[in-house]
Design an enzyme around this catalytic site. Structure first.
Site, PDB file in Angstrom:
ATOM      1  N   CYS A  28       0.867  -1.172   0.000  1.00  0.00           N
ATOM      2  CA  CYS A  28       0.000   0.000   0.000  1.00  0.00           C
ATOM      3  C   CYS A  28       0.908   1.227   0.000  1.00  0.00           C
ATOM      4  CB  CYS A  28      -0.965  -0.025   1.173  1.00  0.00           C
ATOM      5  SG  CYS A  28      -0.169   0.016   2.785  1.00  0.00           S
ATOM      6  N   HIS A  70      -3.443  10.198   5.148  1.00  0.00           N
ATOM      7  CA  HIS A  70      -3.991   8.849   4.944  1.00  0.00           C
ATOM      8  C   HIS A  70      -5.453   8.850   5.411  1.00  0.00           C
ATOM      9  CE1 HIS A  70      -4.502   4.492   5.245  1.00  0.00           C
ATOM     10  NE2 HIS A  70      -3.340   4.346   4.623  1.00  0.00           N
TER      11      HIS A  70
END
Length: 618
Positions: free
Chosen positions: A28, A540
Site C-alpha cells: 500500500c 492517509h
C-alpha cells in the site's frame, strides 16, 4: 533499478521466513503486506531492528512491514527474491482494473522476461540491415541467410516463449502450455497447411493458419488451458492426476486451439485486408493513415501479416505499393522515437536500457522489443507512437508516397522509395521527419504526466529549507487529535513520523500548503505532498481503506501536479466509510521528521482549512 534497497530487501525476505514462507505480497502507500504460510517463522525482533524498517505489525491475518513512502522501491527489490508467488491480488496497488488494463498488463508482463532475447535478435537484424545498406553483405549470400534466421528464430518461435511466461502468470503448467504451442508448429500441421486441402477434426473444420511470430493466439490458448487444467485438477483424484490432467488438458485445449481460438487472428486479418481494399478504392490516402496509426495494435494481434501481402499484389500489378509500406515505415519510426524519448524520461536504469536498444532496433524496422518492452507497459509511448505514426501516415498518404520493392519498414528501407521521380523519395523523407518531430513532442508531453517529475523528486529527497519555522495548515475540517489516539500502531507509535490525526466532519482533503503531489496512491485513499520548503507530508484517509480499491474516493489531482493551499485534493463519501465499518480517522504525518529540529502541534480540537495544524522548527 538501483541497488539502494537491495540489502534491505534480502534482509526482509530472510527474516519473514524466506521466500518459501511467502504466499502473497502486495503493498500500500507505506507498507509491504505479506500473506505468510507460518507466522512463527518470522524473526520479529531482528526484523524491527533493520535500518529501513519503521515497524512491524501483524493485523487481520496480514503481516505488515512498515517502510514509508518509498515502499514501492523496496517492493520492486523484494518481489524478484520471492520467485513465483501470487501478486495478482490488487497488483500491488489495491486498484481494481478494467478489462483493457488487465489485458495490457497480462501481455506486457508475459513479454517482460522475453525482452532480452528479442532485443538481442532485433539488434542482429538491425546490424544486418546496415551491412546490406553499406554493401558489406549481400542479401543473397549464405552469410546473410544464416545470420538472418538466427535473429528470426526468436520471433518465429515467439509463441513457445509466450506459452511459458503466460502460463506462469496464470499459474498453470508452463510445459503443457509449450506442448500446446508445439501443436501449432508441428511439421505435420505445417504439411497440412502446405497441402491446402480441407481438414476436419471430429467433424469440425480446422483453419490452416501459420502461427509463426504470432502473439494473441497462443495467449488466448493459454488462458483456455488455465481454466481447463484447473477444472480437471479439482475433479480428478490425486492418484491419477499426473496422467489424466495433462492428457485431457492437451487434448481439449488443443482441439479448441486448432478449431476456434488459434484461427481467430487470421479471420480478423482477412476481414481487415478486405476492408483495406475497399477503403483504398474510395480514399487512396487512407491506408497509410490507418496503418501508421494502428500498426502496433495490428502487430499485437498478428493481423498485420494479412495486410502486408496487399503491397506485393499491388506491386506486381502496377509497379509500386502504398497500401502497407508507407504506413508501416512511419509507424516503426514513431515506435523507435517514442522509445528513445522515453529512455531519457524514465529514472529506472533497466527501463533506460530496454528503451534505448528497443528504440534503435525499431528505427531499423524491428519494433517488437520497443513495443512489448516499453510502449505497452508504459502506455504513453504507445499513445505517442499512434499520434506520430498517424500524422506521418497522413502526409505519406496525401502525397502518394510509394515504395518500388518489398522489404523491411525502417530507416534502411528508405532506398526502396527511390523511383524515376525524386519527389517520391522526398515525400517519404518528409513523412519521416513529421513522424519524428510529432512523436518526440507527444512522448515528452505525455511523459510529464506519466513519469515522475524529476524536480519534484529532488525536492522530496532533500529538505531545501531556507526559513526558521514553517506553519502547516489543516488539510481537514473536523476534530484534530493526538497521533497516539490513532487505532493503527504504525501511525500511533510514530513509526512513520510525527504528526496529528483528524476525525473528519466532511469528506474532503485540501492542500495544507503550496507544493507538489509527490505520490498519489491508485486507490486514492492516501496522498503524499512536498511543501515548497521541503516538508514531506502523508495524509492517509481512514484505516485499512486500501481494501476499498478506490471505492467512495475521488482524486482531483494527479501525481506531479503543483497545488496551492486550500486546493481540493481528494473527496470521499464519509457516510459510506462509516456504514461499511471503517475507522475514519485521518493520520497526517511528516515523513521526513528527522530533517527538523522540532515539530510543534497547534491546539487540539475543532479545525478547518484556515487553522494552523503544525509549526515546524528548522
Amino acid at each position: 533499478m538501483s541497488n539502494k534497497y537491495n540489502n534491505l530487501a534480502h534482509s526482509i525476505v530472510k527474516l519473514v521466513g524466506g521466500k518459501e514462507n511467502v504466499k502473497n505480497l502486495i503493498h500500500c502507500q507505506t507498507r509491504l503486506r505479506f500473506d505468510l504460510k507460518d507466522e512463527s517463522k518470522v524473526d520479529m525482533d531482528n526484523l524491527k531492528q533493520i535500518d529501513g524498517v519503521a515497524g512491524v505489525i501483524n493485523s487481520g491475518g496480514q503481516f505488515q512491514v512498515v517502510i514509508g513512502t518509498h515502499v514501492s522501491e523496496v517492493y520492486d527489490e523484494v518481489l524478484p527474491l520471492l520467485g513465483d508467488i501470487d501478486t495478482s491480488v490488487e497488483s500491488g496497488d489495491g486498484q481494481k482494473k478494467n478489462f483493457l488494463t488487465l489485458a495490457i498488463e497480462f501481455i506486457s508482463t508475459s513479454f517482460s522476461p522475453i525482452i532480452p532475447a528479442m532485443s538481442g535478435a532485433g539488434m542482429i537484424k538491425a546490424l544486418l540491415a546496415l551491412l546490406v545498406l553499406l554493401n558489406l553483405v549481400s542479401n543473397e549470400s549464405q552469410t546473410y541467410y544464416i545470420v538472418n534466421f538466427m535473429a528470426d528464430a526468436v520471433f518465429y518461435f515467439l509463441p513457445f516463449f509466450l506459452a511459458n511466461t503466460a502460463a506462469r502468470k496464470l499459474k498453470c503448467n508452463p510445459f503443457l502450455a509449450m506442448a500446446l504451442a508445439g501443436v501449432l508448429f508441428h511439421p505435420n500441421f505445417a504439411a497440412l497447411i502446405a497441402a491446402g486441402e480441407p481438414v476436419n477434426l471430429f467433424a469440425m473444420p480446422v483453419r490452416l493458419v501459420g502461427y509463426g511470430a504470432s502473439v494473441i493466439p497462443i495467449m488466448l490458448i493459454v488462458i483456455c488451458q488455465s481454466f481447463i487444467e484447473k477444472f480437471f485438477n479439482k475433479i480428478i483424484p490425486n492418484a491419477v492426476k499426473i496422467v489424466f490432467v495433462p492428457m485431457l488438458t492437451i487434448l481439449i485445449t488443443g482441439i479448441i486451439a486448432l478449431v476456434a481460438v488459434g484461427p481467430l487472428g487470421s479471420y480478423v486479418g482477412e476481414f481487415i485486408a478486405a476492408g483495406f481494399n475497399g477503403i483504398r478504392a474510395v480514399a487512396p490516402w487512407a491506408p497509410a493513415v490507418i496503418v501508421g496509426t494502428l500498426l502496433p495494435i495490428m502487430v499485437m494481434f498478428g493481423i498485420h501479416t494479412s495486410i502486408g501481402p496487399l503491397d506485393v499484389l499491388q506491386l506486381t500489378s502496377v509497379g509500386y505499393a502504398n497500401i502497407f509500406g508507407p504506413g508501416a515505415m512511419v509507424s516503426n519510426i514513431a515506435t523507435g522515437v517514442a522509445a528513445l524519448v522515453a529512455s531519457t524520461r524514465t529514472k529506472d536504469q533497466k527501463e533506460k536500457q530496454v528503451a534505448t536498444s528497443g528504440g534503435i532496433t525499431a528505427l531499423m524496422g524491428i519494433t517488437e522489443p520497443a513495443l512489448y518492452g516499453v510502449a505497452l507497459p508504459k502506455k504513453y509511448p504507445l499513445i505517442a507512437t499512434m499520434i506520430g505514426g498517424g500524422l506521418g501516415g497522413l502526409y505519406a498518404g496525401l502525397s502518394g508516397a510509394s515504395r518500388f520493392a518489398t522489404g523491411s519498414s525502417g530507416l534502411p528501407a528508405i532506398p526502396l522509395y527511390i523511383g524515376e521521380d525524386i519527389s517520391n523519395l522526398v515525400n517519404i523523407l518528409i513523412a519521416i521527419v513529421i513522424t519524428m518531430i510529432t512523436t518526440a513532442v507527444a512522448t515528452y508531453l505525455l511523459s510529464i504526466r506519466f513519469e515522475k517529475n524529476e524536480e519534484s523528486n529532488e525536492k522530496a529527497s532533500a529538505p531545501a529549507i531556507a526559513v526558521d519555522s514553517i506553519v502547516i495548515h489543516s488539510p481537514i475540517t473536523g476534530k484534530m487529535l493526538d497521533l497516539s489516539e490513532v487505532k493503527d500502531e504504525a501511525f500511533s507509535s510514530g513509526m512513520l513520523g510525527k504528526g496529528v490525526a483528524f476525525e473528519p466532519s466532511e469528506g474532503k482533503v485540501v492542500a495544507p500548503f503550496d507544493g507538489t503531489v509527490a505520490t498519489l496512491f491508485p486507490t486514492k485513499h492516501a496522498i503524499g505532498l512536498v511543501c515548497e520548503n521541503g516538508v514531506e507530508l502523508l495524509i492517509h484517509v481512514g484505516l485499512d481503506t486500501v481494501n476499498l480499491n478506490g471505492k467512495y474516493f475521488e482524486a482531483h489531482v494527479q501525481q506531479g501536479d503543483k497545488v496551492v493551499q486550500g486546493q481540493t485534493l481528494i473527496t470521499f463519501d464519509l457516510n459510506k466509510l462509516k456504514e461499511e465499518g471503517y475507522v475514519t480517522q485521518i493520520p497526517v504525518v511528516v515523513t521526513n521528521t528527522a530533517s527538523y529540529k522540532e515539530i510543534n502541534y497547534d491546539v487540539f480540537g475543532a479545525k478547518n482549512n484556515d487553522n494552523a495544524m503544525l509549526t515546524i522548527q528548522v
